[in-house]
Design an enzyme around this catalytic site. Structure first.
Site, mmCIF file in Angstrom:
data_model
loop_
_atom_site.group_PDB
_atom_site.id
_atom_site.type_symbol
_atom_site.label_atom_id
_atom_site.label_comp_id
_atom_site.label_asym_id
_atom_site.label_seq_id
_atom_site.Cartn_x
_atom_site.Cartn_y
_atom_site.Cartn_z
ATOM 1 N N SER A 8 4.619 5.226 4.962
ATOM 2 C CA SER A 8 3.631 4.149 5.020
ATOM 3 C C SER A 8 4.247 2.921 5.682
ATOM 4 O O SER A 8 5.202 2.335 5.155
ATOM 5 C CB SER A 8 3.170 3.796 3.608
ATOM 6 O OG SER A 8 2.465 2.562 3.663
ATOM 7 N N HIS A 31 1.405 6.965 7.969
ATOM 8 C CA HIS A 31 0.378 6.472 7.043
ATOM 9 C C HIS A 31 0.139 4.985 7.296
ATOM 10 O O HIS A 31 1.065 4.176 7.249
ATOM 11 C CB HIS A 31 0.857 6.697 5.609
ATOM 12 C CG HIS A 31 -0.164 6.417 4.564
ATOM 13 N ND1 HIS A 31 -1.127 7.334 4.178
ATOM 14 C CD2 HIS A 31 -0.388 5.314 3.807
ATOM 15 C CE1 HIS A 31 -1.884 6.810 3.224
ATOM 16 N NE2 HIS A 31 -1.464 5.577 2.986
ATOM 17 N N ASP A 33 -2.078 1.744 6.107
ATOM 18 C CA ASP A 33 -2.905 1.202 5.032
ATOM 19 C C ASP A 33 -3.742 0.038 5.555
ATOM 20 O O ASP A 33 -3.206 -1.001 5.933
ATOM 21 C CB ASP A 33 -2.005 0.722 3.886
ATOM 22 C CG ASP A 33 -1.380 1.882 3.129
ATOM 23 O OD1 ASP A 33 -2.148 2.738 2.653
ATOM 24 O OD2 ASP A 33 -0.141 1.938 3.050
ATOM 25 N N MET A 35 -6.504 -2.665 4.539
ATOM 26 C CA MET A 35 -7.080 -3.314 3.357
ATOM 27 C C MET A 35 -7.909 -4.517 3.792
ATOM 28 O O MET A 35 -7.501 -5.267 4.679
ATOM 29 C CB MET A 35 -5.961 -3.792 2.422
ATOM 30 C CG MET A 35 -4.975 -2.695 2.041
ATOM 31 S SD MET A 35 -3.814 -3.261 0.800
ATOM 32 C CE MET A 35 -2.596 -1.941 0.848
ATOM 33 N N HIS A 64 -5.523 5.240 6.024
ATOM 34 C CA HIS A 64 -6.039 5.107 4.653
ATOM 35 C C HIS A 64 -6.868 3.827 4.576
ATOM 36 O O HIS A 64 -6.326 2.728 4.535
ATOM 37 C CB HIS A 64 -4.820 5.065 3.703
ATOM 38 C CG HIS A 64 -5.165 4.903 2.263
ATOM 39 N ND1 HIS A 64 -4.211 4.647 1.289
ATOM 40 C CD2 HIS A 64 -6.345 4.971 1.596
ATOM 41 C CE1 HIS A 64 -4.797 4.559 0.108
ATOM 42 N NE2 HIS A 64 -6.083 4.742 0.262
ATOM 43 N N MET A 66 -8.857 1.230 2.817
ATOM 44 C CA MET A 66 -9.185 0.618 1.521
ATOM 45 C C MET A 66 -10.145 -0.523 1.836
ATOM 46 O O MET A 66 -9.795 -1.710 1.768
ATOM 47 C CB MET A 66 -7.894 0.146 0.833
ATOM 48 C CG MET A 66 -7.099 1.314 0.260
ATOM 49 S SD MET A 66 -5.378 0.906 -0.055
ATOM 50 C CE MET A 66 -4.680 1.248 1.557
ATOM 51 N N MET A 135 -4.477 9.014 -5.488
ATOM 52 C CA MET A 135 -3.633 7.820 -5.624
ATOM 53 C C MET A 135 -2.846 7.886 -6.930
ATOM 54 O O MET A 135 -3.420 8.128 -7.994
ATOM 55 C CB MET A 135 -4.486 6.545 -5.647
ATOM 56 C CG MET A 135 -5.247 6.207 -4.372
ATOM 57 S SD MET A 135 -4.260 5.685 -2.977
ATOM 58 C CE MET A 135 -3.247 4.375 -3.605
ATOM 59 N N ASP A 169 -0.087 9.250 -2.982
ATOM 60 C CA ASP A 169 0.236 7.939 -2.406
ATOM 61 C C ASP A 169 0.481 6.947 -3.530
ATOM 62 O O ASP A 169 -0.409 6.715 -4.350
ATOM 63 C CB ASP A 169 -0.951 7.492 -1.533
ATOM 64 C CG ASP A 169 -0.702 6.173 -0.815
ATOM 65 O OD1 ASP A 169 0.441 5.672 -0.839
ATOM 66 O OD2 ASP A 169 -1.673 5.653 -0.221
HETATM 67 C C1 DX5 Z 1 -0.942 1.250 -1.702
HETATM 68 C C2 DX5 Z 1 -0.854 2.003 -0.420
HETATM 69 C C3 DX5 Z 1 0.368 2.826 -0.250
HETATM 70 C C4 DX5 Z 1 1.676 2.084 -0.254
HETATM 71 C C5 DX5 Z 1 2.672 2.954 -0.954
HETATM 72 O O1 DX5 Z 1 -2.233 0.754 -1.848
HETATM 73 O O2 DX5 Z 1 -1.954 2.886 -0.283
HETATM 74 O O3 DX5 Z 1 0.270 3.640 0.907
HETATM 75 O O4 DX5 Z 1 2.169 1.795 1.017
HETATM 76 O O5 DX5 Z 1 3.856 2.250 -1.107
HETATM 77 P P1 DX5 Z 1 5.038 2.786 -2.014
HETATM 78 O O6 DX5 Z 1 5.476 4.116 -1.466
HETATM 79 O O7 DX5 Z 1 6.068 1.739 -1.873
HETATM 80 O O8 DX5 Z 1 4.521 2.900 -3.411
HETATM 81 ZN ZN ZN Z 2 -1.953 4.320 1.381
#
Ligand code: DX5
Ligand code: ZN
Length: 214
Positions: A8, A31, A33, A35, A64, A66, A135, A169
């Site tokens: 990620s 990956h 993210d 948001m 991903h 969100m 998750m 994740d």
């Molecule tokens: C959290 C994200 C993850 C995040 C995971 O909302 O979806 O992808 O980057 O980070 P780690 O591996 O540090 O928990």
């Molecule tokens: Zn993620």
């Protein structure tokens, strides 16, 4: 099942994304993210940044989302270079229509569920999905602790669909990767465990070896 590691970039240095992607050249997926500050209490990156890094990276993008209204944005993410488009079952909008839109755009649809969302919400869609993301932390931030209580959801999906990709994740590290693999996951997102390590490519190999050893 093929074991895949999806680092990620949330935990990478956003000032040097091209260089950071070069440090994970042995990854199976990247990956990303996204948001929106509404579906989750954090804001990260979006369409133009994905389009920019697509030009310097050949590894498939595991995006991903969100965000609250994924249906309205899947086309833009597809055009920007997303290969897997993963949206949350808890977001607004019609799940079936969103999956169909992603398929129509020639991309791979995936649904994510938060830790407290029952696994039953994804079961009606398993036949159309390329992947399910379970998750193991509340979405929104990297660096949280892995929630073991979520693991039975993975096992349930694996029993029903021996062939589907199941991604975990949140809080995945050298030890929790084995717990997730034992439960039936085969795609592992890792932010801090990869980019927080002195050698991210070695961290990817260790994660893969530990998952394969289960
Ligand atoms: C959290 C994200 C993850 C995040 C995971 O909302 O979806 O992808 O980057 O980070 P780690 O591996 O540090 O928990
Ligand atoms: Zn993620």
């Amino acid at each position: 099942m093929d074991i895949k590691i999806s680092p990620s970039i949330l935990s990478s240095d956003y000032a040097n994304l091209e260089k950071e992607l070069g440090r994970v050249s042995n990854a199976d997926l990247i990956h990303i993210d996204v948001m929106d500050g509404h579906f989750v209490p954090n804001i990260t990156i979006g369409i133009p940044v994905i389009a920019a890094i697509k030009k310097v990276c050949d590894i498939p993008f595991d995006v991903h989302l969100m965000i609250s209204e994924p249906y309205d944005y899947v086309e833009a993410f597809a055009k920007a270079g997303a290969d897997i488009i993963c949206f949350h079952a808890e977001s607004e909008g019609n799940i079936s229509a969103t999956i169909d839109r992603i398929l129509f755009l020639g991309k791979k649809p995936a649904i994510a569920i938060k830790p407290d969302t029952p696994v039953d919400v994804v079961l009606p869609y398993l036949d159309k999905l390329y992947m399910v993301l379970v998750m193991t932390v509340e979405p929104g931030f990297g660096g949280q602790s892995f929630m073991e209580r979520v693991l039975p959801k993975i096992t349930k999906i694996r029993e029903l669909r021996p062939d589907i990709d199941i991604e975990v994740d949140g809080g995945v590290d050298f030890s929790t990767v084995s717990l997730a693999a034992e439960a039936g996951a085969n795609v592992f997102v890792a932010g801090s465990a990869v980019f927080g390590s002195a050698c991210p490519s070695d961290a990817i190999e260790t994660l893969k070896n530990n998952a394969q050893a289960v």
